[in-house]
Each structure stands twice: as structure tokens, then as C-alpha cells.
Design a protein around this motif. Structure first.
Motif, mmCIF file in Angstrom:
data_model
loop_
_atom_site.group_PDB
_atom_site.id
_atom_site.type_symbol
_atom_site.label_atom_id
_atom_site.label_comp_id
_atom_site.label_asym_id
_atom_site.label_seq_id
_atom_site.Cartn_x
_atom_site.Cartn_y
_atom_site.Cartn_z
ATOM 1 N N ARG A 1 12.909 -39.262 14.905
ATOM 2 C CA ARG A 1 12.480 -37.746 14.508
ATOM 3 C C ARG A 1 12.026 -37.630 13.016
ATOM 4 O O ARG A 1 12.076 -36.509 12.404
ATOM 5 C CB ARG A 1 13.652 -36.788 14.780
ATOM 6 N N GLY A 2 11.863 -38.628 12.438
ATOM 7 C CA GLY A 2 11.553 -38.807 10.811
ATOM 8 C C GLY A 2 12.770 -38.277 9.943
ATOM 9 O O GLY A 2 12.625 -38.027 8.867
ATOM 10 N N GLU B 1 9.350 -33.349 3.058
ATOM 11 C CA GLU B 1 8.354 -34.735 3.231
ATOM 12 C C GLU B 1 8.043 -34.584 4.641
ATOM 13 O O GLU B 1 6.739 -34.942 4.754
ATOM 14 C CB GLU B 1 9.221 -35.791 2.864
ATOM 15 N N ARG B 2 8.765 -34.395 5.515
ATOM 16 C CA ARG B 2 8.326 -34.251 6.895
ATOM 17 C C ARG B 2 7.236 -33.141 6.919
ATOM 18 O O ARG B 2 6.101 -33.189 7.693
ATOM 19 C CB ARG B 2 9.427 -34.073 7.784
ATOM 20 N N ARG C 1 5.236 -31.741 4.796
ATOM 21 C CA ARG C 1 3.975 -32.361 4.281
ATOM 22 C C ARG C 1 2.994 -33.383 5.083
ATOM 23 O O ARG C 1 1.969 -33.323 5.257
ATOM 24 C CB ARG C 1 4.255 -32.669 2.626
ATOM 25 N N ILE C 2 3.946 -34.307 5.693
ATOM 26 C CA ILE C 2 3.399 -35.232 6.694
ATOM 27 C C ILE C 2 2.710 -34.358 7.679
ATOM 28 O O ILE C 2 1.570 -34.721 8.274
ATOM 29 C CB ILE C 2 4.259 -36.233 7.043
ATOM 30 N N ALA C 3 3.593 -33.244 8.368
ATOM 31 C CA ALA C 3 3.061 -32.590 9.472
ATOM 32 C C ALA C 3 1.558 -31.734 8.962
ATOM 33 O O ALA C 3 0.764 -31.913 10.006
ATOM 34 C CB ALA C 3 3.951 -31.726 9.858
ATOM 35 N N ILE C 4 1.611 -31.302 7.803
ATOM 36 C CA ILE C 4 0.487 -30.590 7.134
ATOM 37 C C ILE C 4 -0.729 -31.626 7.310
ATOM 38 O O ILE C 4 -1.847 -31.493 7.680
ATOM 39 C CB ILE C 4 0.619 -30.034 6.030
ATOM 40 N N ALA C 5 -0.446 -32.926 6.489
ATOM 41 C CA ALA C 5 -1.565 -33.753 6.498
ATOM 42 C C ALA C 5 -2.172 -34.245 7.976
ATOM 43 O O ALA C 5 -3.386 -34.563 8.353
ATOM 44 C CB ALA C 5 -1.043 -35.154 5.917
ATOM 45 N N ARG C 6 -1.236 -34.482 8.908
ATOM 46 C CA ARG C 6 -1.294 -34.902 10.394
ATOM 47 C C ARG C 6 -2.440 -33.791 10.823
ATOM 48 O O ARG C 6 -3.268 -34.111 11.549
ATOM 49 C CB ARG C 6 -0.091 -34.876 11.416
ATOM 50 N N ALA C 7 -2.031 -32.527 10.509
ATOM 51 C CA ALA C 7 -2.851 -31.425 11.244
ATOM 52 C C ALA C 7 -4.171 -31.186 10.339
ATOM 53 O O ALA C 7 -5.301 -31.085 11.160
ATOM 54 C CB ALA C 7 -2.116 -30.116 11.024
ATOM 55 N N LEU C 8 -4.536 -31.772 9.141
ATOM 56 C CA LEU C 8 -5.580 -31.485 8.486
ATOM 57 C C LEU C 8 -6.465 -32.646 8.964
ATOM 58 O O LEU C 8 -7.742 -32.469 9.110
ATOM 59 C CB LEU C 8 -5.205 -31.858 7.137
ATOM 60 N N LEU C 9 -6.106 -34.046 9.331
ATOM 61 C CA LEU C 9 -6.855 -35.013 9.899
ATOM 62 C C LEU C 9 -7.387 -34.744 11.255
ATOM 63 O O LEU C 9 -8.496 -35.427 11.414
ATOM 64 C CB LEU C 9 -5.825 -36.159 9.931
ATOM 65 N N THR C 10 -6.951 -33.792 11.746
ATOM 66 C CA THR C 10 -7.884 -33.495 12.956
ATOM 67 C C THR C 10 -9.100 -32.388 12.901
ATOM 68 O O THR C 10 -9.593 -31.920 13.730
ATOM 69 C CB THR C 10 -6.695 -32.734 14.030
ATOM 70 N N ASN C 11 -9.076 -31.911 11.541
ATOM 71 C CA ASN C 11 -10.014 -31.094 11.045
ATOM 72 C C ASN C 11 -10.211 -29.718 11.919
ATOM 73 O O ASN C 11 -11.184 -29.578 12.607
ATOM 74 C CB ASN C 11 -11.514 -31.591 11.064
ATOM 75 N N PRO C 12 -9.037 -29.081 12.109
ATOM 76 C CA PRO C 12 -9.135 -27.846 12.959
ATOM 77 C C PRO C 12 -9.651 -26.649 12.154
ATOM 78 O O PRO C 12 -9.862 -26.711 11.051
ATOM 79 C CB PRO C 12 -7.629 -27.579 12.944
#
Length: 576
Positions: free
Chosen positions: A470-471, A478-479, A481-492
Motif C-alpha cells: 500500500r506504499g 509522498e504517496r 504526490r505520486i498519486a497526482i503524478a500518476r493521474a497526470l500521466l493519463t492526461n485527463p
């Protein structure tokens, strides 16, 4: 009932027609050769010993090991093939159940099942099915063929004694019929208790942090012992029935053999029957009850397998409450999202949302606020179509979201929730979870945007660092900000934040808020929160209370209304 399960099972077994035919012929010949080996007793006694036929003795001495070598090879082939078929059948069945679980609507996991129960079905129940498929065909085919062969040998040796022996056969098989229903009942009970144990294990291990904080280890041990003892009792009752049938059958068989020895021995003494025929008959009768015993012993495995199969079929028959139409549209967002007279309840007659009307235009920053339990997160669940509305419509660019494919609809959104879930995998794999084709440059860009790149770059293994279950090896900030980056990478097209900072300390919150504010500049943002200091500069704020929108407007309009929003805002100002 049984026929439906057998038909379902055969839909998997039919992929192995050729292998099954090879195994079937091996079982057929094994049963036939086993019967033949019993007949050899007669010429050994009558011709070899009585007539002192040395040539036949040599022939039989050579024949017996050759016969059992052939039987051994056939047994090896059929056992290997049966295990292969069982293994592949369970593998594909497990995959089908898992695939179904991946696409079934969320309400199944929330309202109809638990993680532990589902895990038990995918592990313990599939193992029971493996045992059934691997062992049952071999016993039923081989031993039934053996029994038929032995019956032929019996009638060849003596019709009178064959009829006498077969009268006892139905009596010997009678316990199987009696115990089958009880075995099925206790098998269901056992599988249910094992599921409860799995559920307790999953919950206890997941909550170990809370358990140790509140010093509840002893209480958790007692709970586990309770579930564990219930499994123990259930298995004990099953075993009591399982192991009772075989001795009863053996006793009935022994009585039958004793009667045959008494009458047959008398006929040999009176010269009515040759010793060779008698011993061959006796060997055949004794061999006859071995396959009967095996059938009795396989019955519990058969009942457990059918009960487990029933439990897996229950999952596969679960219908999703969210159904995608045939030929759905590709979702696009160019103008606005509209909730039109939306009402919803998770449980019948317990409304969560009542007559919700709201509008989110492209490029807007919209907040949904209110006290806990007001129904804020439910709006997110409906928008992502984890559930369907009971009444009303949700429209994107004037098209009902029910007309979109689920994949394209959910691709519009980048979601960051309060309890961020990271997989026990590398940072890279967590970041690219929604976009497996992301390049290193794209990953670096989004991590820099989310203010997490420097942290990752300073780790010894950088993007290859494993984050733990679960990180939890990372901090909350940190978790997130990784979640935000993960969402950003899908270009929603739209970002949804559901209480993104509620579990963070002040320092982590300020870093996450800084990242979120960057997103506000060029994305449509929906923020679900109870912390009103985060929404002061939002374009529109919807205030929910008891499932209804009681106010709407920007911060300054709502403050001038002197309503619920004003009361909550002032209360939070006092608390801080």
C-alpha cells in the motif's frame, strides 16, 4: 442441480478431449488388466501345482511382472494427464472468476461480499475442484471398469457364487448413498467457515497498525481463535462422516467374503469345486471390494468439489448493476457536466442523494462541500459510474453517461482520493499504472510537476524503488504526490480530488496544495472536501447536507447568505 454443475465443468474439460481420451483408454486397460491378473490365480493353482506344469509356471512368472509393468505405465500416464487436465481447468476457471471480478460493479464488493470470502473462493475452493477433477475420473472409470471385469471373472469361475457376491454389493454401497447428503452439508459448512477465517485474517493483518495502537492484540487473537476453532469443528464433523462410510462398507464386504469362504470352502472339501477356481474366486472377491472402497473414499472429495464449484459459479453468475450498452459512444468533454434531478441510494429506502442539480463547465474549478455523511463522495461514484442513478440523469455535453463506454468515460477523469492506494511494486510501475506506454521524459515531467521528482531521484534505486504494501514505506504527502503524478500521466480532461489533504500534516498539505494549484490553471477541477479554506478561490461551490444541495455560489456569495456554508466556515476558522 448436479447436471448444471457437470455441464459447467465440462465446458472447461472439453478443451482436453484428446488428452482425456488417452487417459480414458489408460483407465480402461488398467481396470481390464487388473481383473485379468486375478484370473491368473486359477491356472497357477490348478495347472501348475496340481498338474506340475513347469512350462506354464515359467510363462506365468514372465507374464505377471510384464502385466504389472504395463499397468504401472498406464497408471503413470493416466495420473499425469488427469493432474494436467485438473491443473489447467482450475487455472482457466480461476482466471475467468478473476476477470469477472475485475469488471463487476463496485456494489458487489461493498454490499455482497468481502475480500476474505472472495480470496477463500479463489484459493481454497479452486484447490477442492483441482482434487475432484484430478482424482474422481480415475477412480470412477478405472474402478468401475475393474468391477465390471471382476464380475465377468466371477461369473466365469462360478455363476452361483457370483450371484451370491453381487447380492451383497448393493448393501455394501448403501452407506455411500446415506452419507452423500451429510457430506455435502458439512462441506458447505466447512467452506463457509474457512471463508470467514480468511476474512478475519485479511482484516486483522490489514489493521495491524490500529490493533497495536489500541493494544488489542489479545482481543484479535481471541477473535482469530474463535474463527479457527469453528473451522476445526467443521472439518472434524466432516471427517467423522467421511471416515465412517469406508469401515462400514469394509465390514459388510468382510461378512460377504466370510459367507463365500464358508460355502465355497465346503464345496472344495466335497470335491464340487477345484482349489484353483476357489482361490481365484476368493482373490477376485477380495479385489472386488477394493474399488468399492475407493469409490466410497472419493465421495467426500467429490462432494467438496461440487460445493466449491457451486461457490465459484455464484461469483460468475453475479450480474453487474452497471451495464454497458451495445455499441457505446466514446466519451468526450468539450462543454459541461450536468447532474439533472439525480437521486440515489445504496440501500433501498435509505436515500443518500435527493434531487441533485449541478453544473460543471469546462475549465471551471468546482467544489462540493458539506459535513461528513452528506453524500459528497457519492457524487464521485456516480460520475465515474461505479453505480447508476436511481432517478434523473448525468450528462456530459448533453449525452447521458450511460451511453458512453465505461473505459472512455473513466479515461476523462484523473482521480486522487484521501486514502491513496499504491501497489507493492516499484515507483515506476505505480506511476505508469494508468499509462503503460509512458516515456521516461513524460514520467520525469509529471513527477517534477507534482514536486516529487527530487525525492525520487535521491532514492538509491530511484524509480525502481519498491514502495512496500500500500506504499506505506512512504509518507502520506509522498504517496499523494505520486498519486497526482500518476493521474497526470493519463492526461485527463477533468481532475477529481476527494479529500486529498485530510490525512496529511501541515507541511505535507502545503506541498500537495501547491501541486494542486498548478493544476487549477489549465484543467477542469472538482474538489470534494469538508475543509473550506481550500475552496475560497473556486468558481462555484455546492454545499451538501443530508443528501441535498442547500446552497451554491462562490465563496463570497455564500458568505453573504449567512447560511450553512458561513456557519461551517466560521467554525473551522475558530478551530484553526
Amino acid at each position: 442441480m448436479y447436471m448444471n454443475k457437470i455441464k459447467f465443468l465440462f465446458s472447461y474439460l472439453r478443451h482436453h478431449k484428446t488428452k482425456f481420451l488417452i487417459s480414458f483408454f489408460c483407465m480402461l486397460f488398467t481396470g481390464g488388466l487388473t481383473s485379468l491378473s486375478r484370473w491368473l490365480v486359477k491356472p497357477i493353482v490348478d495347472k501348475v501345482f496340481y498338474y506340475k506344469d513347469m512350462k506354464m509356471l515359467v510363462g506365468i512368472v514372465i507374464l505377471i511382472p510384464v502385466l504389472y509393468l504395463i499397468i504401472g505405465v498406464l497408471v503413470y500416464i493416466k495420473n499425469y494427464i488427469n493432474v494436467y487436465i485438473a491443473n489447467d481447468t482450475v487455472r482457466r476457471l480461476r482466471e475467468d472468476v478473476f476477470k469477472h471480478l475485475q469488471h463487476i460493479s463496485i456494489d458487489y464488493f461493498v454490499l455482497k461480499s468481502t475480500t476474505g470470502h472472495t480470496l477463500a473462493k479463489l484459493t481454497n475452493d479452486t484447490n477442492n475442484i483441482f482434487q475432484m477433477v484430478a482424482k474422481t475420473p480415475s477412480v470412477l472409470v478405472t474402478d468401475i471398469v475393474t468391477m465390471v471385469g471382476l464380475i465377468i471373472v466371477l461369473f466365469y469361475l462360478s455363476v452361483k457364487f457370483a450371484v451370491l457376491s453381487l447380492i451383497i454389493l448393493p448393501i455394501a454401497l448403501f452407506p455411500v448413498n446415506i452419507f452423500t447428503k451429510k457430506l455435502r452439508y458439512y462441506s458447505r459448512k466447512t467452506q463457509s467457515e474457512i471463508s470467514n477465517l480468511y476474512n478475519n485474517l485479511q482484516e486483522s493483518i490489514s489493521a495491524i497498525f490500529i490493533t497495536q495502537i489500541f493494544n488489542q492484540q489479545e482481543n484479535e487473537i481471541k477473535k482469530f481463535q474463535n474463527f479457527n476453532n469453528k473451522v476445526f469443528v467443521a472439518i472434524k464433523k466432516f471427517a467423522r462422516i467421511e471416515f465412517l462410510s469406508s469401515p462400514i462398507m469394509e465390514f459388510i464386504g468382510a461378512v460377504g467374503v466370510a459367507i463365500v469362504i464358508l460355502i465355497g470352502g465346503r464345496d472344495v472339501i466335497l470335491g464340487k469345486w477345484t482349489p484353483g477356481a476357489f482361490f481365484a474366486f476368493l482373490a477376485t472377491v477380495l479385489s472386488f471390494y477394493q474399488p468399492i472402497k475407493k469409490i466410497a473414499e472419493i465421495n467426500p472429495i467429490l462432494q467438496q468439489g461440487f460445493v466449491s464449484l457451486e461457490r465459484l459459479i455464484e461469483i460468475l453468475q453475479q450480474k453487474s448493476s452497471v451495464i454497458e450498452i451495445s455499441n457505446p459512444l466514446e466519451a468526450k468533454f468539450n462543454h459541461k457536466i450536468v447532474f439533472q434531478n439525480v437521486s440515489f441510494s445504496y440501500k433501498k429506502d435509505v436515500p443518500v442523494l435527493k434531487n441533485i442539480n449541478l453544473e460543471i463547465s469546462k475549465g471551471q474549478k468546482v467544489a462540493i462541500v458539506g459535513p461528513s455523511g452528506a453524500g459528497k463522495s457519492t457524487i464521485l461514484n456516480l460520475l465515474l459510474r461505479f453505480y447508476d442513478v436511481d432517478e434523473g440523469k448525468i450528462l456530459i455535453d448533453d449525452v447521458d453517461i450511460k451511453n458512453f463506454s465505461l473505459k472512455s468515460l473513466r479515461k476523462l477523469f484523473g482521480v486522487v482520493v484521501q486514502d491513496t492506494f499504491l501497489f507493492n511494486d516499484t515507483i515506476w510501475n505505480n506511476l505508469t499504472y494508468g499509462n503503460k506506454n509512458a516515456t521516461l521524459q513524460e514520467v520525469v515531467e509529471v513527477t517534477k510537476f507534482a514536486d516529487i521528482y527530487d525525492f525520487i531521484n535521491n532514492l538509491p534505486q530511484r524509480f525502481d524503488t519498491v514502495v512496500g504494501e500500500r506504499g506505506y514505506s512512504l509518507s502520506g504527502g509522498e504517496r499523494q504526490r505520486i498519486a497526482i503524478a500518476r493521474a497526470l500521466l493519463t492526461n485527463p480532461e477533468i481532475f477529481i480530488f476527494d479529500e486529498p489533504t485530510s490525512a496529511l500534516d501541515a507541511e505535507s498539505e502545503s506541498v500537495v496544495l501547491k501541486t494542486m494549484k498548478k493544476l487549477y490553471q489549465n484543467k477542469t477541477v472538482i474538489l470534494i472536501t469538508h475543509r473550506l479554506n481550500l475552496v475560497v478561490d473556486f468558481d462555484c461551490i455546492y454545499v451538501l447536507c443530508n443528501g441535498e444541495i442547500v446552497e451554491q455560489g462562490n465563496h463570497y456569495q455564500l458568505m453573504s447568505n449567512n447560511g450553512l456554508y458561513t456557519s461551517l466556515f466560521k467554525l473551522q476558522q475558530v478551530e484553526t
